[in-house]
Design a protein around this motif. Structure first.
Motif, PDB file in Angstrom:
ATOM      1  N   LYS A   1       3.201 -19.338   4.604  1.00  0.00           N
ATOM      2  CA  LYS A   1       2.371 -18.329   5.265  1.00  0.00           C
ATOM      3  C   LYS A   1       0.918 -18.785   5.364  1.00  0.00           C
ATOM      4  O   LYS A   1       0.186 -18.375   6.276  1.00  0.00           O
ATOM      5  CB  LYS A   1       2.455 -16.998   4.514  1.00  0.00           C
ATOM      6  CG  LYS A   1       3.834 -16.346   4.545  1.00  0.00           C
ATOM      7  CD  LYS A   1       4.196 -15.878   5.934  1.00  0.00           C
ATOM      8  CE  LYS A   1       5.533 -15.145   5.939  1.00  0.00           C
ATOM      9  NZ  LYS A   1       5.934 -14.741   7.307  1.00  0.00           N
TER      10      LYS A   1
ATOM     11  N   GLN B   1       4.869  -2.376   5.140  1.00  0.00           N
ATOM     12  CA  GLN B   1       5.426  -2.741   6.450  1.00  0.00           C
ATOM     13  C   GLN B   1       5.981  -1.513   7.182  1.00  0.00           C
ATOM     14  O   GLN B   1       5.774  -1.339   8.384  1.00  0.00           O
ATOM     15  CB  GLN B   1       6.526  -3.791   6.280  1.00  0.00           C
ATOM     16  CG  GLN B   1       7.042  -4.379   7.580  1.00  0.00           C
ATOM     17  CD  GLN B   1       5.979  -5.167   8.333  1.00  0.00           C
ATOM     18  OE1 GLN B   1       5.175  -5.849   7.719  1.00  0.00           O
ATOM     19  NE2 GLN B   1       5.973  -5.055   9.653  1.00  0.00           N
TER      20      GLN B   1
ATOM     21  N   ARG C   1       1.641  -8.649   6.483  1.00  0.00           N
ATOM     22  CA  ARG C   1       1.362  -7.451   5.704  1.00  0.00           C
ATOM     23  C   ARG C   1       2.209  -7.503   4.447  1.00  0.00           C
ATOM     24  O   ARG C   1       3.230  -8.171   4.399  1.00  0.00           O
ATOM     25  CB  ARG C   1       1.684  -6.186   6.491  1.00  0.00           C
ATOM     26  CG  ARG C   1       0.936  -6.059   7.814  1.00  0.00           C
ATOM     27  CD  ARG C   1       1.251  -4.730   8.493  1.00  0.00           C
ATOM     28  NE  ARG C   1       0.613  -4.646   9.808  1.00  0.00           N
ATOM     29  CZ  ARG C   1       1.211  -4.915  10.950  1.00  0.00           C
ATOM     30  NH1 ARG C   1       2.490  -5.303  10.943  1.00  0.00           N
ATOM     31  NH2 ARG C   1       0.577  -4.814  12.089  1.00  0.00           N
ATOM     32  N   PHE C   2       1.785  -6.756   3.444  1.00  0.00           N
ATOM     33  CA  PHE C   2       2.577  -6.689   2.224  1.00  0.00           C
ATOM     34  C   PHE C   2       3.842  -5.893   2.503  1.00  0.00           C
ATOM     35  O   PHE C   2       3.834  -4.939   3.295  1.00  0.00           O
ATOM     36  CB  PHE C   2       1.772  -6.041   1.091  1.00  0.00           C
ATOM     37  CG  PHE C   2       0.544  -6.816   0.726  1.00  0.00           C
ATOM     38  CD1 PHE C   2       0.646  -8.091   0.196  1.00  0.00           C
ATOM     39  CD2 PHE C   2      -0.724  -6.284   0.926  1.00  0.00           C
ATOM     40  CE1 PHE C   2      -0.478  -8.815  -0.130  1.00  0.00           C
ATOM     41  CE2 PHE C   2      -1.865  -6.999   0.594  1.00  0.00           C
ATOM     42  CZ  PHE C   2      -1.734  -8.267   0.071  1.00  0.00           C
ATOM     43  N   SER C   3       4.929  -6.263   1.855  1.00  0.00           N
ATOM     44  CA  SER C   3       6.226  -5.642   2.134  1.00  0.00           C
ATOM     45  C   SER C   3       6.203  -4.133   1.924  1.00  0.00           C
ATOM     46  O   SER C   3       6.842  -3.378   2.657  1.00  0.00           O
ATOM     47  CB  SER C   3       7.305  -6.271   1.248  1.00  0.00           C
ATOM     48  OG  SER C   3       6.954  -6.170  -0.123  1.00  0.00           O
ATOM     49  N   ALA C   4       5.432  -3.673   0.949  1.00  0.00           N
ATOM     50  CA  ALA C   4       5.394  -2.247   0.630  1.00  0.00           C
ATOM     51  C   ALA C   4       4.772  -1.415   1.747  1.00  0.00           C
ATOM     52  O   ALA C   4       5.012  -0.207   1.843  1.00  0.00           O
ATOM     53  CB  ALA C   4       4.634  -2.017  -0.670  1.00  0.00           C
TER      54      ALA C   4
END
Length: 564
Positions: free
Chosen positions: A219, A281, A276-279
């Motif tokens: 990333k 999304q 973005r952070f998974s939490a």
């Protein structure tokens, strides 16, 4: 009655004495990283243990040990604690008045990518604040900003601490380098040049390192063009300013160049995928669906965005003004120039500046060089950086049109929330003062300085240790700068390289300093979670100080042409 420090109090053995001096430090790491104590509990118990070692091992009189801890605690409250209180207060004002929603929207309009937001805020804007103020303000403000944008508090605090490594050596208008000229006799410009030939390597690397920590190597490579623009523009400006202008402006100019370069670059380049952070999304997907269905949030005018950012613009302006030498003198009541405004300010500065001697301590401790150690309370109420932030908060009150009642209640709310973090800060600074006054830090420094041909590699570790103990690159330079010079001269190493190594190595210790940990946790509402933050930053601190050690070792041998 005076008392003389001893470098090796245990049977004349520097190794045994160093092991004893390490006890409070190792205990502090154990208390936080393993036992997971609350920060204020770990800080207070570490202070008590340091006092015991100072008295029982080093033979320091009890009264002197207690008064040195009192001196440190007072310094922990002013200026350090005062900065945190005012910085968090200003941030809470923007949240309470709804301005932070516009700030968030304006940052997202530049980029929604979390990686690039970290580069803009934690790295570049943080460096600007470090150059203008230092003393914890950069981490407190940038971490709070990232949390407001939606970052997890622990991540925000950890990333901002790591990002803060690049600018620390030139922080607060170059104070760490300007201060070390006195005890070493080496011109500040020469040290500035040498640091400017070490830190740019770190400055170019840190943005990439930050993104790897956040999202992994793959990333990070996706946004490599932006990373290069951010890091290389900063590093190149840092090199040029430190080598041709001096130590006062590298942070401020490098940060401005980096911010402008990255913002302009993002107008013509975007990453293929927004990270973005998974939490979060799912919430972003819902927002995107609402926007496509015609339910997008309201558009904000340029004037509204400028108003939203105005508290931090005011913060920047006043911090910068407070750092200007003539203004600083007026705020301290020592200005002797012809500027009418500063002459008006001068009497107030004198009235609000107090430097009483610490009773039972001032010039009663004789250091290992045979010099009496000064001990005064520096109560610079008007000149403190925190006061500049408070003035910005007063101006903000009129811009955002909040009532005095709500303004005062927000301030009281801030004080209540920060009561335990402030105790933590006061106790860990007190621990640092006891360590210095007793001679424990000198023992540890002397052991590191005895590494012979490997000294150029270990010289940065001395600065790293100094910043861990004191929380300040300036204090570390004052503590170990002369020792670095003497040791380097004895071993045939260029003293300028050793002193610069102390400065450059010190920046990597900032992220694990108890003071910095307490400040960062206070800023993002993680009081009592200091242990988690130490575990997050410790390995990165060690990796980066090893990197600086390798750079210094190469400059001492293979790359000696780089020494000015």
């Amino acid at each position: 009655m005076t008392w003389t420090q001893t470098v090796a109090p245990l049977n004349g053995s520097i190794v045994l004495s160093a092991l004893a001096a390490l006890v409070p430090i190792l205990y502090f790491f154990w208390a936080l990283a393993i036992k997971r104590m609350k920060g204020h509990v770990a800080g207070i118990t570490t202070l008590l243990l340091a006092v015991l070692v100072a008295v029982l091992v080093y033979g320091m009189p009890v009264r002197m040990a207690v008064m040195s801890s009192v001196q440190g605690a007072v310094y922990g409250l002013l200026p350090i604690g005062w900065i945190i209180i005012c910085a968090v207060f200003l941030y809470k004002l923007t949240v309470k008045t709804g301005q932070f929603d516009l700030i968030r929207a304006s940052v997202v309009s530049i980029t929604e990518d979390r990686r690039l937001q970290v580069l803009l805020i934690a790295f570049s804007f943080g460096a600007f604040l470090e150059g203008a103020a230092g003393f914890g303000a950069p981490v407190a403000i940038t971490a709070a900003l990232l949390v407001g944008l939606g970052f997890h508090p622990l991540y925000a605090a950890g990333l901002c601490l790591i990002a803060n490594t690049a600018p620390v050596a030139f922080g607060a208008i170059g104070i760490p380098i300007l201060a070390v000229e006195g005890p070493t006799g080496v011109p500040a410009m020469e040290i500035s040049k040498m640091v400017g030939r070490q830190l740019p390597f770190l400055s170019a690397f840190v943005p990439f390192y930050l993104i790897v920590i956040m999202a992994g190597v793959k990333k990070a490579v996706e946004v490599l063009p932006a990373i290069l623009v951010s890091g290389v523009s900063f590093a190149l400006t840092q090199y040029l300013t430190s080598n041709f202008l001096g130590p006062e402006l590298p942070d401020i100019l490098s940060a401005l160049v980096s911010i402008v370069a990255l913002a302009l670059f993002l107008k013509v380049w975007k990453p293929k995928q927004v990270f973005r952070f998974s939490a979060e999304q799912a919430s972003f997907e819902l927002a995107a669906a609402a926007a496509s269905a015609g339910h997008a949030g309201p558009k904000h005018s340029s004037l509204q965005v400028v108003k939203a950012w105005s508290p931090f613009v005011m913060l920047t302006v006043f911090i910068f003004l407070w750092g200007l030498p003539p203004v600083k003198k007026a705020l301290l009541g020592t200005y002797e120039g012809s500027n009418p405004l500063l002459n008006l300010l001068n009497p107030l500065g004198k009235l609000l500046t107090f430097t009483p001697e610490v009773p039972g301590l001032h010039k009663l401790i004789i250091d290992t060089a045979g010099n009496p150690m000064a001990a005064v309370f520096k109560l610079e109420l008007l000149a403190a950086a925190g006061t500049s932030i408070l003035v910005a908060a007063v101006v903000t009150k009129f811009i955002v049109r909040i009532s005095w009642k709500d303004w005062c209640s927000t301030f009281a709310e801030t004080l209540h929330e920060l009561r335990f973090p402030i105790v933590t800060i006061a106790s860990v600074v007190a621990f640092a003062y006891v360590t210095n006054a007793s001679g424990m830090s000198t023992t540890l420094g002397t052991l590191l300085a005895s590494t012979g041909v490997l000294f150029p590699f270990f010289a940065p570790f001395l600065g790293w240790l100094g910043v861990f103990i004191t929380g300040s690159d300036t204090s570390s330079n004052l503590l170990f700068g002369h020792l670095q010079k003497v040791t380097a001269t004895q071993l045939g190493v260029d003293p300028v390289l050793a002193i610069a190594a102390n400065t450059s190595g010190g920046v990597t210790g900032k992220m694990i300093s108890p003071q910095s940990i307490a400040v960062a946790c206070a800023a993002v509402g993680l009081a009592g979670k200091e242990a988690d933050l130490v575990r997050f930053t410790l390995k990165h601190s060690i990796i980066l100080v090893v990197l600086v050690g390798l750079i210094t070792f190469l400059q001492s041998n293979v790359l000696s042409w780089m020494i000015p």
